[in-house]
Design an enzyme around this catalytic site. Structure first.
Site, PDB file in Angstrom:
ATOM      1  N   HIS A 189       0.821  -1.218   0.000  1.00  0.00           N
ATOM      2  CA  HIS A 189       0.000   0.000   0.000  1.00  0.00           C
ATOM      3  C   HIS A 189       0.862   1.278   0.000  1.00  0.00           C
ATOM      4  O   HIS A 189       2.060   1.243   0.283  1.00  0.00           O
ATOM      5  CB  HIS A 189      -0.901   0.015   1.235  1.00  0.00           C
ATOM      6  N   GLU A 193      -1.015  -7.169   8.034  1.00  0.00           N
ATOM      7  CA  GLU A 193       0.319  -6.979   8.594  1.00  0.00           C
ATOM      8  C   GLU A 193       0.410  -7.662   9.964  1.00  0.00           C
ATOM      9  O   GLU A 193      -0.617  -7.947  10.599  1.00  0.00           O
ATOM     10  CB  GLU A 193       0.616  -5.475   8.720  1.00  0.00           C
TER      11      GLU A 193
END
Length: 201
Positions: free
Chosen positions: A10, A83
């Site tokens: 991202h 994550e």
């Protein structure tokens, strides 16, 4: 038959910019992060993705939406591509972690695979869920092109797995914000097409 997997990290967020631990916290993309997402969209504009798999986070969703634009590509949220959960370290800088949790930090970094912050995940646990997500993806989507919008650690762990490296060595793979890593998977095994390509803004 070839399945092409395009792994994207991202764009930059406010917490990234402040160099703070970020996992489950939703932090907005910075103006620079938005430009990174737009650059990714331009880089990948001609690829006909059959599916997009997205880590369920604001930064992942916004980056994926920007890349896909008006394409009608199905989008699947998958927590296995999230994550590493940083637990009580979330939102802190490395120095703040060292100051507030010195013993926990020492134990965490002494055991790269199994150490963890309180309330968080170990690298071994993250590697296991990413491996499961990778296996399911290949099994359910043979052939075609798949976009995965995720984070640095999952991409690093995929590269370790297909290269026969220990997950503990994931840090050897540099994965920048707003980067693309592409892997072509054949019956005989995976071929790495590119690692950490950062499109020009």
């Amino acid at each position: 038959m070839r399945t092409s997997i395009w792994l994207v990290r991202h764009g930059q967020t406010e917490l990234n910019k402040a160099r703070r631990y970020q996992s489950i916290t939703d932090s907005a993309l910075t103006p620079f992060g938005v430009r990174q997402a737009e650059a990714l969209a331009h880089r990948l504009r001609r690829i006909p993705f059959k599916l997009a798999v997205v880590s369920p986070s604001q930064r992942g969703c916004v980056t994926a939406e920007t890349i896909l634009g008006d394409r009608e590509t199905p989008v699947l949220d998958d927590t296995r591509w999230a994550e590493t959960n940083h637990g009580c370290w979330e939102g802190l800088t490395y120095r703040e972690v060292q100051a507030r949790f010195p013993q926990e930090a020492a134990m965490r970094f002494a055991d790269a695979l199994h150490g963890r912050p309180s309330g968080g995940e170990s690298l071994a646990e993250v590697a296991a869920r990413v491996a499961e997500g990778w296996s399911d993806l290949l099994q359910c989507n043979p052939g075609g092109r798949v976009l995965i919008v995720t984070h640095a650690t999952p991409i690093q762990l995929v590269l370790c797995a297909i290269s026969g490296m220990s997950p503990a060595l994931h840090w050897r793979w540099r994965i920048d914000l707003g980067s693309v890593t592409a892997i072509d998977v054949y019956v005989g095994g995976p071929i790495v097409r590119m690692v950490n390509e950062v499109p020009r803004l």
